[in-house]
Design a protein around this motif. Structure first.
Motif, PDB file in Angstrom:
ATOM      1  N   GLY A 171       0.794  -1.062   0.227  1.00  0.00           N
ATOM      2  CA  GLY A 171       0.405   0.219   0.166  1.00  0.00           C
ATOM      3  C   GLY A 171       0.749   1.321  -0.168  1.00  0.00           C
ATOM      4  N   ASN A 172       0.441   2.011  -0.757  1.00  0.00           N
ATOM      5  CA  ASN A 172       1.421   2.818  -1.370  1.00  0.00           C
ATOM      6  C   ASN A 172       1.173   4.341  -2.191  1.00  0.00           C
ATOM      7  OD1 ASN A 172       1.319   2.046  -3.964  1.00  0.00           O
ATOM      8  ND2 ASN A 172       4.102   2.065  -3.888  1.00  0.00           N
ATOM      9  N   GLU A 173      -0.180   4.582  -2.516  1.00  0.00           N
ATOM     10  CA  GLU A 173      -0.619   4.910  -3.251  1.00  0.00           C
ATOM     11  C   GLU A 173      -2.284   5.379  -2.302  1.00  0.00           C
ATOM     12  OE1 GLU A 173      -1.143   6.855  -7.359  1.00  0.00           O
ATOM     13  OE2 GLU A 173      -0.641   4.555  -6.975  1.00  0.00           O
ATOM     14  N   VAL A 174      -2.562   7.043  -1.858  1.00  0.00           N
ATOM     15  CA  VAL A 174      -3.689   7.475  -2.161  1.00  0.00           C
ATOM     16  C   VAL A 174      -4.284   8.277  -3.017  1.00  0.00           C
ATOM     17  CG1 VAL A 174      -5.333   8.880  -0.101  1.00  0.00           C
ATOM     18  CG2 VAL A 174      -3.042   7.394   0.537  1.00  0.00           C
ATOM     19  N   VAL A 175      -5.514   8.058  -3.372  1.00  0.00           N
ATOM     20  CA  VAL A 175      -6.016   8.416  -4.664  1.00  0.00           C
ATOM     21  C   VAL A 175      -7.516   9.307  -4.411  1.00  0.00           C
ATOM     22  CG1 VAL A 175      -4.971   7.078  -6.109  1.00  0.00           C
ATOM     23  CG2 VAL A 175      -6.890   6.890  -5.208  1.00  0.00           C
ATOM     24  N   LEU A 176      -7.786  10.226  -4.830  1.00  0.00           N
ATOM     25  CA  LEU A 176      -9.069  11.012  -4.305  1.00  0.00           C
ATOM     26  C   LEU A 176     -10.008  10.668  -6.207  1.00  0.00           C
ATOM     27  CD1 LEU A 176     -10.942  12.647  -3.440  1.00  0.00           C
ATOM     28  CD2 LEU A 176      -9.941  15.337  -4.628  1.00  0.00           C
ATOM     29  N   TYR A 177     -10.810   9.411  -5.812  1.00  0.00           N
ATOM     30  CA  TYR A 177     -11.348   9.233  -7.068  1.00  0.00           C
ATOM     31  C   TYR A 177     -12.570  10.174  -6.554  1.00  0.00           C
ATOM     32  CZ  TYR A 177      -8.958   4.714  -7.930  1.00  0.00           C
ATOM     33  OH  TYR A 177      -7.842   4.064  -7.592  1.00  0.00           O
ATOM     34  N   GLN A 178     -13.314  10.645  -8.644  1.00  0.00           N
ATOM     35  CA  GLN A 178     -14.880  11.012  -8.653  1.00  0.00           C
ATOM     36  C   GLN A 178     -15.474   9.923  -9.110  1.00  0.00           C
ATOM     37  OE1 GLN A 178     -15.125  14.601 -11.013  1.00  0.00           O
ATOM     38  NE2 GLN A 178     -16.592  13.863 -12.220  1.00  0.00           N
ATOM     39  N   THR A 179     -16.869   9.519  -9.375  1.00  0.00           N
ATOM     40  CA  THR A 179     -17.599   8.404  -9.407  1.00  0.00           C
ATOM     41  C   THR A 179     -17.880   9.363 -10.762  1.00  0.00           C
ATOM     42  OG1 THR A 179     -17.540   7.630  -7.742  1.00  0.00           O
ATOM     43  CG2 THR A 179     -19.604   7.163  -9.517  1.00  0.00           C
ATOM     44  N   HIS A 180     -18.160   8.879 -11.942  1.00  0.00           N
ATOM     45  CA  HIS A 180     -19.024   8.717 -13.619  1.00  0.00           C
ATOM     46  C   HIS A 180     -19.702   7.217 -13.299  1.00  0.00           C
ATOM     47  CE1 HIS A 180     -16.907  12.236 -14.580  1.00  0.00           C
ATOM     48  NE2 HIS A 180     -15.637  11.274 -14.125  1.00  0.00           N
ATOM     49  N   LEU A 181     -21.162   7.421 -13.332  1.00  0.00           N
ATOM     50  CA  LEU A 181     -22.259   6.246 -13.469  1.00  0.00           C
ATOM     51  C   LEU A 181     -22.607   6.421 -14.824  1.00  0.00           C
ATOM     52  CD1 LEU A 181     -24.858   7.791 -10.444  1.00  0.00           C
ATOM     53  CD2 LEU A 181     -22.858   5.773 -10.605  1.00  0.00           C
ATOM     54  N   ASP A 182     -22.124   6.950 -15.632  1.00  0.00           N
ATOM     55  CA  ASP A 182     -22.495   6.264 -16.764  1.00  0.00           C
ATOM     56  C   ASP A 182     -21.183   6.128 -17.911  1.00  0.00           C
ATOM     57  OD1 ASP A 182     -20.972   9.169 -16.214  1.00  0.00           O
ATOM     58  OD2 ASP A 182     -22.221   9.990 -18.541  1.00  0.00           O
ATOM     59  N   ARG A 183     -19.655   5.706 -16.961  1.00  0.00           N
ATOM     60  CA  ARG A 183     -18.952   5.085 -17.264  1.00  0.00           C
ATOM     61  C   ARG A 183     -18.620   3.035 -17.169  1.00  0.00           C
ATOM     62  NH1 ARG A 183     -14.854   9.902 -16.779  1.00  0.00           N
ATOM     63  NH2 ARG A 183     -15.903  11.722 -18.144  1.00  0.00           N
ATOM     64  N   VAL A 184     -17.787   2.355 -17.543  1.00  0.00           N
ATOM     65  CA  VAL A 184     -17.066   2.071 -17.160  1.00  0.00           C
ATOM     66  C   VAL A 184     -15.788   1.438 -17.662  1.00  0.00           C
ATOM     67  CG1 VAL A 184     -17.478  -1.289 -17.156  1.00  0.00           C
ATOM     68  CG2 VAL A 184     -19.062   0.417 -17.029  1.00  0.00           C
ATOM     69  N   PRO A 185     -14.823   1.438 -16.787  1.00  0.00           N
ATOM     70  CA  PRO A 185     -14.985   1.831 -15.508  1.00  0.00           C
ATOM     71  C   PRO A 185     -15.203   3.131 -14.662  1.00  0.00           C
ATOM     72  CG  PRO A 185     -12.811   1.585 -16.560  1.00  0.00           C
ATOM     73  CD  PRO A 185     -13.626   1.363 -17.249  1.00  0.00           C
ATOM     74  N   LYS A 186     -15.792   3.342 -13.743  1.00  0.00           N
ATOM     75  CA  LYS A 186     -16.340   4.296 -13.380  1.00  0.00           C
ATOM     76  C   LYS A 186     -16.397   5.368 -12.237  1.00  0.00           C
ATOM     77  CE  LYS A 186     -19.438   2.174  -9.477  1.00  0.00           C
ATOM     78  NZ  LYS A 186     -21.122   2.122  -8.854  1.00  0.00           N
ATOM     79  N   TYR A 187     -14.737   4.574 -12.127  1.00  0.00           N
ATOM     80  CA  TYR A 187     -13.634   6.170 -11.137  1.00  0.00           C
ATOM     81  C   TYR A 187     -12.501   6.587 -11.913  1.00  0.00           C
ATOM     82  CZ  TYR A 187     -16.685   3.109  -7.910  1.00  0.00           C
ATOM     83  OH  TYR A 187     -17.436   2.330  -6.601  1.00  0.00           O
ATOM     84  N   GLU A 188     -12.452   7.816 -11.104  1.00  0.00           N
ATOM     85  CA  GLU A 188     -11.331   7.961 -12.167  1.00  0.00           C
ATOM     86  C   GLU A 188     -10.689   8.989 -10.737  1.00  0.00           C
ATOM     87  OE1 GLU A 188     -11.274  13.275 -14.908  1.00  0.00           O
ATOM     88  OE2 GLU A 188     -13.164  12.108 -14.216  1.00  0.00           O
ATOM     89  N   VAL A 189      -9.908   9.062 -11.256  1.00  0.00           N
ATOM     90  CA  VAL A 189      -8.209   9.795 -10.511  1.00  0.00           C
ATOM     91  C   VAL A 189      -8.231  11.024 -10.571  1.00  0.00           C
ATOM     92  CG1 VAL A 189      -5.703   9.924  -9.083  1.00  0.00           C
ATOM     93  CG2 VAL A 189      -6.792   7.729 -10.334  1.00  0.00           C
ATOM     94  N   LYS A 190      -9.068  11.579  -9.359  1.00  0.00           N
ATOM     95  CA  LYS A 190      -8.619  13.671  -9.455  1.00  0.00           C
ATOM     96  C   LYS A 190      -7.539  14.098  -8.671  1.00  0.00           C
ATOM     97  CE  LYS A 190     -11.584  15.567 -10.924  1.00  0.00           C
ATOM     98  NZ  LYS A 190     -11.792  15.350 -12.804  1.00  0.00           N
ATOM     99  N   SER A 191      -6.538  13.109  -7.216  1.00  0.00           N
ATOM    100  CA  SER A 191      -5.072  13.472  -7.000  1.00  0.00           C
ATOM    101  C   SER A 191      -5.249  12.375  -6.817  1.00  0.00           C
ATOM    102  CB  SER A 191      -5.773  14.504  -5.681  1.00  0.00           C
ATOM    103  OG  SER A 191      -6.547  15.530  -6.053  1.00  0.00           O
ATOM    104  N   ALA A 192      -4.031  12.316  -6.739  1.00  0.00           N
ATOM    105  CA  ALA A 192      -2.941  11.213  -6.104  1.00  0.00           C
ATOM    106  C   ALA A 192      -1.583  11.559  -5.103  1.00  0.00           C
ATOM    107  CB  ALA A 192      -1.868  10.567  -7.419  1.00  0.00           C
ATOM    108  N   PHE A 193      -1.471  10.652  -4.235  1.00  0.00           N
ATOM    109  CA  PHE A 193      -0.717  11.114  -2.378  1.00  0.00           C
ATOM    110  C   PHE A 193       0.365   9.877  -2.775  1.00  0.00           C
ATOM    111  CE2 PHE A 193      -4.344  12.949  -1.787  1.00  0.00           C
ATOM    112  CZ  PHE A 193      -3.748  14.245  -1.807  1.00  0.00           C
ATOM    113  N   ILE A 194       1.561   9.607  -2.977  1.00  0.00           N
ATOM    114  CA  ILE A 194       2.423   8.806  -2.802  1.00  0.00           C
ATOM    115  C   ILE A 194       3.074   9.221  -1.289  1.00  0.00           C
ATOM    116  CG2 ILE A 194       4.416   7.566  -3.610  1.00  0.00           C
ATOM    117  CD1 ILE A 194       2.204   7.567  -5.806  1.00  0.00           C
TER     118      ILE A 194
END
Length: 196
Positions: A171-194
């Motif tokens: 475990g080495n990365e935290v991400v902020l995801y945005q959910t897109h219910l109309d997509r597959v896959p549906k989670y988009e990374v908005k920010s990342a913290f290593i």
């Protein structure tokens, strides 16, 4: 019908956000290979796309841009001392009614660093006005939702498909995801913290 369509449009216009522990792509592939083997024995209605596998740390729901920016700044600072940590996944479980579960998951080990990481993220989010789930932290990887079998779910099945050798990862990365219910896959990374 018009009311439902209006509610759905509103839902798409107000995206949801959440912080999660990112799972490495190689591990996602290993998990998917495991899942493909067990799928025929577990008739759940909605299976999670492998790209969307993660461990949720804090679900935010709707969020204003300034809230997200402030939270990201605090998180970046408060997790800077947390080092990468070892994770293991080897068994299956469910949430919800025993005979009609709503969530099917793969487990996660719970190292103290993960607990500290989640605690710091919760504090940062709550300081910016987010109302977060107060249930006990049970780290897991959601695999599927809504039992769809003709017969009741049999909990004994779970042990038959646990792994003899755990999937191990870091475990080495935290991400902020945005959910897109109309997509597959549906989670988009908005920010990342290593973590380092």
């Amino acid at each position: 019908m018009l009311k439902y369509e209006s509610e759905m449009r509103l839902h798409y216009m107000n995206p949801h956000y959440f912080y999660a522990l990112r799972i490495p792509n190689k591990v996602k592939q290993e998990l998917d290979e495991w899942i493909q083997e067990i799928k025929p024995s577990f008739p759940f209605q909605k299976w999670v796309h492998p790209e969307d596998y993660h461990i949720t740390l804090a679900f935010l729901g709707n969020a204003a841009a300034v809230q997200l920016q402030n939270t990201e700044s605090i998180i970046r600072e408060t997790i800077s001392t947390i080092m990468p940590f070892e994770m293991k996944t080897d068994r299956l479980g469910t949430f919800g009614q025993e005979m009609n579960p709503r969530i099917f998951w793969a487990n996660s080990s719970t190292p103290s660093s993960l607990v500290e990481l989640r605690r710091n993220i919760y504090k940062a989010c709550e300081s910016q006005g987010f109302q977060l789930d107060q249930r006990t932290f049970t780290p897991h990887i959601t695999l599927a939702r809504k039992w769809g079998g003709e017969n009741a779910f049999q909990r004994e099945l779970l042990n038959q498909f646990n792994l003899e050798k755990a999937i191990e990862w870091q475990g080495n990365e935290v991400v902020l995801y945005q959910t897109h219910l109309d997509r597959v896959p549906k989670y988009e990374v908005k920010s990342a913290f290593i973590l380092n």
